[in-house]
Scaffold this motif. Structure first.
Motif, PDB file in Angstrom:
ATOM      1  N   LEU A  29       4.345  -0.963 -24.303  1.00  0.00           N
ATOM      2  CA  LEU A  29       5.129  -2.159 -24.607  1.00  0.00           C
ATOM      3  C   LEU A  29       6.484  -2.127 -23.902  1.00  0.00           C
ATOM      4  CD1 LEU A  29       4.389  -2.652 -28.424  1.00  0.00           C
ATOM      5  CD2 LEU A  29       3.562  -4.049 -26.518  1.00  0.00           C
ATOM      6  N   VAL A  30       7.148  -0.973 -23.970  1.00  0.00           N
ATOM      7  CA  VAL A  30       8.435  -0.845 -23.288  1.00  0.00           C
ATOM      8  C   VAL A  30       8.262  -1.019 -21.790  1.00  0.00           C
ATOM      9  CG1 VAL A  30      10.324   0.748 -22.756  1.00  0.00           C
ATOM     10  CG2 VAL A  30       9.427   0.608 -25.089  1.00  0.00           C
ATOM     11  N   TYR A  32       5.980  -2.720 -20.271  1.00  0.00           N
ATOM     12  CA  TYR A  32       5.665  -4.109 -19.935  1.00  0.00           C
ATOM     13  C   TYR A  32       6.921  -4.975 -19.932  1.00  0.00           C
ATOM     14  CZ  TYR A  32       3.589  -8.740 -20.159  1.00  0.00           C
ATOM     15  OH  TYR A  32       3.255 -10.051 -19.907  1.00  0.00           O
ATOM     16  N   PHE A  33       7.764  -4.826 -20.954  1.00  0.00           N
ATOM     17  CA  PHE A  33       8.924  -5.707 -21.079  1.00  0.00           C
ATOM     18  C   PHE A  33      10.101  -5.266 -20.208  1.00  0.00           C
ATOM     19  CE2 PHE A  33       6.711  -6.646 -25.117  1.00  0.00           C
ATOM     20  CZ  PHE A  33       6.637  -8.025 -24.996  1.00  0.00           C
ATOM     21  N   ALA A  34      10.083  -4.019 -19.769  1.00  0.00           N
ATOM     22  CA  ALA A  34      11.157  -3.533 -18.893  1.00  0.00           C
ATOM     23  C   ALA A  34      10.571  -2.986 -17.600  1.00  0.00           C
ATOM     24  CB  ALA A  34      11.974  -2.463 -19.608  1.00  0.00           C
ATOM     25  N   ALA A  35       9.551  -3.690 -17.090  1.00  0.00           N
ATOM     26  CA  ALA A  35       8.808  -3.188 -15.927  1.00  0.00           C
ATOM     27  C   ALA A  35       9.699  -3.034 -14.702  1.00  0.00           C
ATOM     28  CB  ALA A  35       7.633  -4.127 -15.620  1.00  0.00           C
ATOM     29  N   SER A  36      10.561  -4.004 -14.452  1.00  0.00           N
ATOM     30  CA  SER A  36      11.391  -3.956 -13.244  1.00  0.00           C
ATOM     31  C   SER A  36      12.282  -2.718 -13.243  1.00  0.00           C
ATOM     32  CB  SER A  36      12.254  -5.223 -13.146  1.00  0.00           C
ATOM     33  OG  SER A  36      11.445  -6.365 -13.018  1.00  0.00           O
ATOM     34  N   PHE A 317       1.607  -5.713 -13.783  1.00  0.00           N
ATOM     35  CA  PHE A 317       2.980  -5.561 -13.303  1.00  0.00           C
ATOM     36  C   PHE A 317       3.215  -6.092 -11.892  1.00  0.00           C
ATOM     37  CE2 PHE A 317       2.150  -1.916 -16.190  1.00  0.00           C
ATOM     38  CZ  PHE A 317       2.970  -2.320 -17.228  1.00  0.00           C
TER      39      PHE A 317
END
Length: 355
Positions: A29-30, A32-36, A317
């Motif tokens: 989850l982390v 995915y939401f902070a992929a960049s 991603f």
């Protein structure tokens, strides 16, 4: 009522497995939401591994580690500066010309398909725009900065590149600081094992990068020589994109052949066939010579698992996930093997299926 030792051991393993699964779910989850941000950090670790490997190579020649790192940093900055100030404008101009040639050739290819396909299919092909075909082949402009299309914005690409570069420099200059900080997050009885896992993961990443470096250099050199011998236009750029795409296992080599064949078609069908022949030779050299040599020292990953992880990360991603999926998997496989398969499950099966 007290638990027996076997029941306590089972409860401990159950809680451990549940904790690992929960941690993996939270991590996904982390991620995915902070992929960049994550891929920028991981890319800096990959570059740090490259710097470290180069410094280790210099150390084998008797150069102290710190001095070796300084040499590696200066050579890297000099190469970037030379590319930007001396060859950058030429490469950008040639890349634009190559892209225009590929676009024109894609239009001619669609026109040819419209003339030879059945009527129903012909109407669909005629309705296609050149951009539709371009989505099925690599963007020539992405040869130099393809990662920016997924993780970096166009305007921030150069900034993020230098962020990765300097983060890598900081990490590789004092790796012990970050290693101790990570190990200190775990209970004392686990720290020795975590330290072993960290070292093994870093070694696995270095070995994987060594194998990829051998493949990339070989593909670039053989491609440039072969395309130059047949007088293919933009031979250097085509060889460069083939070498860079060799960093992406499995699919990178397949994608690299598309611009070569299309560029050959812009000259003549004979040139396209010659380009295809060069591409076949390149793949033969890589598969039968480069890869076996690289795997003597480097980490070998199962092809089916490699492709599966690439496709999953690519879908979730984007391009950055697709490119960095395999080095990330090389690290995760070590972590899972040491901390889960060996420590929790008691070990895996051997080649004969015995455990």
């Amino acid at each position: 009522m007290s638990l027996s030792s076997s029941q306590a051991d089972l409860a401990y393993k159950t809680v451990t497995v549940a904790g690992i699964v929960l941690a993996m779910a939270v991590g996904v989850l982390v991620l995915y939401f902070a992929a960049s941000a994550f891929f920028i950090l991981f890319a800096s670790f990959v570059v740090a591994a490259v710097f470290d490997g180069a410094a280790r190579g210099l150390a084998m020649l008797g150069v102290p580690r710190k001095l070796g790192l300084v040499i590696v940093f200066l050579v890297t900055l000099a190469a970037v500066a030379a590319l930007a100030f001396f060859g950058g404008a030429t490469l950008v101009t040639q890349a634009g010309q190559l892209f225009e040639a590929l676009r024109e050739q894609s239009q001619e290819l669609m026109s040819w398909l419209a003339g030879v396909l059945p009527a129903g299919v012909e109407a669909e092909v005629e309705a296609m725009e050149p951009s539709d075909l371009q989505t099925m082949m690599p963007d020539a402009g992405g040869v130099v900065s393809s990662a920016s299309t997924a993780v970096f914005s166009v305007l921030g690409g150069i900034t993020n590149f230098f962020i990765i570069l300097f983060l890598a420099a900081f990490v590789v200059w004092q790796p012990g600081v970050y290693r101790r900080g990570l190990v200190s997050l775990f209970p004392k009885e686990k720290r020795a094992r975590i330290a072993q896992t960290t070292d093994a993961s870093a070694h696995s990443l270095r070995m994987w990068l060594l194998g990829e470096a051998i493949s990339m250099v070989t593909v670039f050199a053989v491609s440039w020589l072969g395309l130059w011998l047949i007088d293919m236009p933009y031979a250097f750029l085509l060889a460069l994109q083939a070498g860079l795409l060799a960093f992406v296992p499995t699919l990178g080599a397949l994608v690299a052949g598309v611009p070569i064949v299309l560029t050959g078609l812009s000259v003549s069908p004979t040139m396209a066939l010659l380009g295809l022949g060069v591409y076949v030779v390149i793949q033969g050299v890589e598969s039968n010579i480069t890869t076996p040599i690289a795997q003597r020292w480097a980490t070998s990953l199962p092809p089916a698992l490699t492709l599966s992880v690439q496709l999953i990360f690519g879908l979730i991603f984007g391009l950055a996930g697709f490119i960095l999926a395999v080095p990330l998997m090389a690290v995760l496989m070590v972590v899972i093997r040491m901390l889960y398969v060996e420590d929790v499950l008691g070990g895996g099966l051997d080649k004969d299926g015995q455990g």
